[in-house]
Design an enzyme around this catalytic site. Structure first.
Site, PDB file in Angstrom:
ATOM      1  N   PRO A  24       0.818  -1.503  -0.007  1.00  0.00           N
ATOM      2  CA  PRO A  24      -0.477  -0.252  -0.362  1.00  0.00           C
ATOM      3  C   PRO A  24       0.945   1.493   0.001  1.00  0.00           C
ATOM      4  O   PRO A  24       2.081   1.471   0.593  1.00  0.00           O
ATOM      5  CB  PRO A  24      -0.712  -0.141   1.003  1.00  0.00           C
ATOM      6  N   LYS A  25       0.333   2.373  -0.668  1.00  0.00           N
ATOM      7  CA  LYS A  25       1.389   3.105  -0.590  1.00  0.00           C
ATOM      8  C   LYS A  25       0.496   4.411   0.722  1.00  0.00           C
ATOM      9  O   LYS A  25      -0.521   4.602   0.140  1.00  0.00           O
ATOM     10  CB  LYS A  25       1.070   4.132  -2.497  1.00  0.00           C
TER      11      LYS A  25
END
Length: 356
Positions: A24-25
Site C-alpha cells: 500500500p502507498k
C-alpha cells in the site's frame, strides 16, 4: 549514518506485472531512521531533519529497534477516520513547546517498509527480496505504533488493494522490483496513485498576474442536517493548472457570475478576510484554505458546477489542487455534497492501526 536520501518512485497509471513486491502507498511523511546505540536520528526527503518534531517516535524506536540499523518508512498519524496528513504537516511547522503538546494529543506512528543496514552490514546493494527477508526476520514483531507494512508478490491481491483501499490515507499501491538494489534518490520504483472525480460548486476565482483565472475556488454542501436546517456550503480547496488560453477562456465564462457575488456569497467572513485582512485572522481549516488563495480574489454567485479530478481529500478539503475536467450544467449546486468524497477506512484499518 546520515547523510542519505530515500529511494523514489515514478508514477504509472496501471500496476505493472512481473517480479514485484507490492505494498500500500501511505499518505505520510517519508522518513529514514538511523539508530546507533542510544542515538536515533530521523531524516526526511532532501535530508530534512525530523528528529525534534517526533520525540514520541524516537522513544518507540529506542524501545523496539536493534541497537544498530537503518530503516526506511513513513511517518503517519492515525485517527479514527483515517490517516491525517494535516496533523503531520502541522507538527513540522511547530515550536518545541507545540511539538510536545502535539505528541501527546496526536501521537505519530511509523510504517516500516525497507531495511538499509543491520549491525555493521550495509544492505543497500542487496536485492529487495533479501532486504525484505531480513526485515521480516528482524522486525516482524514490531508493536504498535511501529508497524511493518503489508506486502505481497501477488498482482491480483495488489489490484484488489488498489480498488478497495481508497481515501482515509491510502494513496494507492507501490510496486518495487524484487531484484532491485536500494538506489538513493533514484526513481526506480513505481507508484500507482488514485485519481478520483468529484463535482464541486465554483464559489470564486483567483486572478492570474498576467490576466485570466489562475485558480477556481471550490465548495461542497454539508449533508442534510437532522434538524432540517438548510445545508451550508463549505470551502474545500482549489482547482488549478490552467494553460494561458484556458485562463482567458475561463475569465470570459465566469464574468456573468460576478454580479452579486459579494452581496450573496455564503462565506462573508472568509471573503472579508481574504480581500481585506489576509489569512492571519482565520482559524482552523479556513486558515489553511485562505493562505492558499491569498491574493486578488473574485467571489461569484455559487451557481456553477465543475467536474474535476483529485488525488487526496483529507480534513474536509482537497490537499492538492484539483484538475478541471468539464463544466456540469446538468447538475444543481446543491447536489455537490461531501458524501461523494467520503471514503471510510477499509475493514483492515483498525487491525493495522490499533492506536487510532
Amino acid at each position: 549514518m546520515p547523510p542519505l536520501r530515500p529511494m523514489l518512485a515514478k508514477a504509472s497509471k496501471d500496476l505493472p506485472a512481473g517480479d514485484f513486491l507490492y505494498e500500500p502507498k501511505w499518505d505520510g511523511l517519508r522518513c529514514l531512521v538511523f539508530r546507533d546505540g542510544d542515538t536515533i536520528e530521523l531524516l526526511g526527503r532532501n535530508e530534512k531533519p525530523l528528529t525534534r518534531f517526533f520525540p514520541e517516535v524516537v522513544g518507540y524506536l529506542l524501545e523496539q529497534l536493534p541497537p544498530h540499523c537503518v530503516i526506511d518508512g513513513e511517518l503517519l498519524i492515525a485517527t479514527k477516520s483515517g490517516l491525517d496528513f494535516d496533523r503531520l504537516s502541522q507538527r513540522i511547522q511547530s515550536t518545541a513547546e507545540q511539538v510536545e503538546q502535539l505528541a501527546q494529543s496526536a501521537s505519530a506512528s511509523l510504517m516500516v517498509f525497507d531495511l538499509l543496514a543491520l549491525g555493521d552490514k550495509d544492505l543497500r546493494a542487496e536485492p529487495l527480496a533479501e532486504r525484505r527477508r531480513l526485515l521480516l526476520e528482524s522486525f516482524g514483531q514490531l508493536q504498535s505504533p511501529l508497524h511493518l507494512t503489508p506486502a505481497t508478490v501477488d498482482g491480483a491481491v495488489a489490484q484488489e488493494w488498489y480498488d478497495r483501499f481508497q481515501g482515509s490515507g491510502f494513496d494507492g499501491v507501490m510496486a518495487k522490483p524484487l531484484e532491485g538494489t536500494y538506489a538513493e534518490d533514484k526513481r526506480t520504483q513505481i507508484k500507482v496513485k488514485h485519481h478520483q472525480t468529484a463535482d464541486c460548486v465554483v464559489a470564486g476565482y483567483r486572478v492570474h498576474p498576467e490576466g485570466g483565472v489562475t485558480s477556481l475556488l471550490l465548495g461542497l454542501y454539508e449533508d442534510a442536517a437532522e434538524d432540517g436546517a438548510e445545508p451550508q456550503l463549505q470551502p474545500v480547496g482549489l482547482c488549478s493548472g490552467f494553460s494561458a488560453s484556458q485562463r482567458r477562456t475561463l475569465a470570459a465564462e465566469l464574468t456573468d457570475y460576478e454580479e452579486g457575488g459579494h452581496a450573496l456569497h455564503p462565506w462573508p467572513d472568509l471573503t472579508h478576510a481574504v480581500l481585506h485582512s489576509g489569512p492571519q485572522g482565520m482559524e482552523g481549516r479556513n486558515k489553511a484554505w485562505a493562505a492558499a488563495i491569498s491574493g486578488e480574489w473574485v467571489p461569484l454567485r455559487c451557481e456553477l458546477v465543475v467536474e474535476l479530478t483529485y488525488e487526496n481529500f483529507t480534513s474536509e478539503r482537497f490537499r492538492q489542487a484539483a484538475r478541471f475536467v468539464r463544466w456540469r450544467p446538468d447538475k444543481s449546486p446543491t447536489e455537490c455534497r461531501f458524501d461523494q468524497v467520503d471514503h471510510p477506512p477499509p475493514p483492515e484499518y483498525e487491525t493495522l492501526f490499533p492506536e487510532a
